[in-house]
Design a protein around this motif. Sequence first.
Motif, PDB file in Angstrom:
ATOM      1  N   LYS A 160       0.812  -1.226   0.000  1.00  0.00           N
ATOM      2  CA  LYS A 160       0.000   0.000   0.000  1.00  0.00           C
ATOM      3  C   LYS A 160       0.851   1.286   0.000  1.00  0.00           C
ATOM      4  O   LYS A 160       0.560   2.214  -0.750  1.00  0.00           O
ATOM      5  N   HIS A 161       1.902   1.316   0.829  1.00  0.00           N
ATOM      6  CA  HIS A 161       2.671   2.569   0.933  1.00  0.00           C
ATOM      7  C   HIS A 161       3.362   2.901  -0.400  1.00  0.00           C
ATOM      8  O   HIS A 161       3.611   4.060  -0.701  1.00  0.00           O
ATOM      9  N   LYS A 196       2.035   2.187  -3.417  1.00  0.00           N
ATOM     10  CA  LYS A 196       0.976   2.733  -4.289  1.00  0.00           C
ATOM     11  C   LYS A 196       0.653   4.173  -3.884  1.00  0.00           C
ATOM     12  O   LYS A 196       0.426   5.037  -4.738  1.00  0.00           O
ATOM     13  N   GLU A 197       0.661   4.416  -2.565  1.00  0.00           N
ATOM     14  CA  GLU A 197       0.347   5.778  -2.102  1.00  0.00           C
ATOM     15  C   GLU A 197       1.392   6.783  -2.582  1.00  0.00           C
ATOM     16  O   GLU A 197       1.065   7.917  -2.948  1.00  0.00           O
ATOM     17  N   ALA A 198       2.645   6.359  -2.598  1.00  0.00           N
ATOM     18  CA  ALA A 198       3.719   7.250  -3.081  1.00  0.00           C
ATOM     19  C   ALA A 198       3.493   7.581  -4.556  1.00  0.00           C
ATOM     20  O   ALA A 198       3.760   8.709  -4.998  1.00  0.00           O
ATOM     21  N   VAL A 216       0.544   7.683  -6.081  1.00  0.00           N
ATOM     22  CA  VAL A 216      -0.599   8.601  -6.156  1.00  0.00           C
ATOM     23  C   VAL A 216      -0.140  10.023  -5.807  1.00  0.00           C
ATOM     24  O   VAL A 216      -0.503  10.999  -6.484  1.00  0.00           O
ATOM     25  N   GLU A 217       0.706  10.107  -4.796  1.00  0.00           N
ATOM     26  CA  GLU A 217       1.214  11.419  -4.394  1.00  0.00           C
ATOM     27  C   GLU A 217       2.018  12.062  -5.543  1.00  0.00           C
ATOM     28  O   GLU A 217       1.870  13.251  -5.831  1.00  0.00           O
ATOM     29  N   ASN A 253      -0.336  13.359  -8.084  1.00  0.00           N
ATOM     30  CA  ASN A 253      -1.004  14.591  -7.651  1.00  0.00           C
ATOM     31  C   ASN A 253      -0.060  15.788  -7.645  1.00  0.00           C
ATOM     32  O   ASN A 253      -0.497  16.932  -7.759  1.00  0.00           O
TER      33      ASN A 253
END
Length: 399
Positions: free
Chosen positions: A49-50, A52-54, A56-57, A60
């Motif tokens: 998850k971490h 994938k979050e990076a 997405v960040e 953005n």
Amino acid sequence: MSGYKVPRRIVNVSAEAAFAVLRIAKNVEKTGKRVVHLEIGEPDFDTPKHIKEAAVEALNKNLTHYTPTLGIPELRREIAESVKRDYGVEVDWEKNVAVTTGCKQAILASTLSIVDEGEEVIYPNPGYPEYEAAAYFAGGKPVPYRLRIEEGFRMTPDGLAELITPKTKLVVLNTPNNPCGVVMPEEDVRGVVELAEDHGFYILSDEIYRPILFDSLKHYSPLHVKKSLDRLIIVDGFSKRYAMTGWRLGYALVPEEILPQLFKLLNVMTSCPNSISQYAALAALRGPQEPVMNMVKEYWRRRDIVVEELSKLEKIRFVKPEGAFYVMVDVSEILNKLKTSSEEFVKMLIERYGVAFLHGTALGSYGEGFIRISFATSEENIREGIRLLGKAIEELSKS
Ligand SMILES: Cc1ncc(COP(=O)(O)O)c(C=O)c1O
């Protein structure tokens, strides 16, 4: 007739047959029949998850433009740090590290940057097909090192010495190995490094499976022995370790004199690696490594299940895998009986028994007589797939 002639450098190159097997299986599935997939060489886990979050960040923040050809400096620095941590060797991120579009591109670009017309490349066979393809692309001569089941599929310094000629330019090692699951012992790695010093060839060490080890075995790299990248290239990546196959991100650690050549090739091929994937990879290296350890634990558990299930079958042979997530199964007895090839056998297993493996010849000419099982899938699939293999062997032996 167009008069088209396939250029010499690509006439012998074939696309990875694993993708073709998958296509056959998918066609069978379209008819409504279930197929158990044991052919696919990719983790069945989700990207942590971490990571994938990076990504997405990064999206953005609009980090969606070209990056430097060799990768963003933060990632190259982090890769150099991880090398120091994992191998105890200092490499210079500016002189030695190139980020690539998958480990596959690292193999191709590195081979092209070293091998000249007519020079020989010794590589494991059966093995990952990219080594042979890259040798052809370079105009070199691929020289297969036959991995034999009787020798535990080991590539030994003595065996290698027999293949070395004045034209040997590059020797490819892969540990842990696809498709045999063999981990090179320290003495073999040392022996190969000594041969390289004596004969002056380069070593390309593919270490993409390096954390995936069982039975508390250790990973030995030529880098541990040499402690420098003198005539040594390490290729690695994020695909297997972090379950990131689709992100297409890998890297090469190369001697200083090779990097400018690699730069040219990578620039011509892809301009730069995917920007978002690079930020994800940065998070993979900087973040917690528990997800990797948990995946390895699970592969180990599955390896034991594979061994348990295969041990129940007759008329086959295999070597217990020590790393990666594959086992090569010798099915030559049944192939001889049926007077068929491993490729035809695999097709028959998909169509008649609903189970997909990879035929050995997808991994090189010396793969004939074998099928590869991937255990990057659920326990249920592993047990069911091997049960179906056993059923097929039993029924076909009687026919
Ligand atoms: C030994 C080996 N090296 C390299 C690769 C390619 O990795 P990537 O997906 O990073 O291109 C694979 C993929 O199956 C492999 O088995």
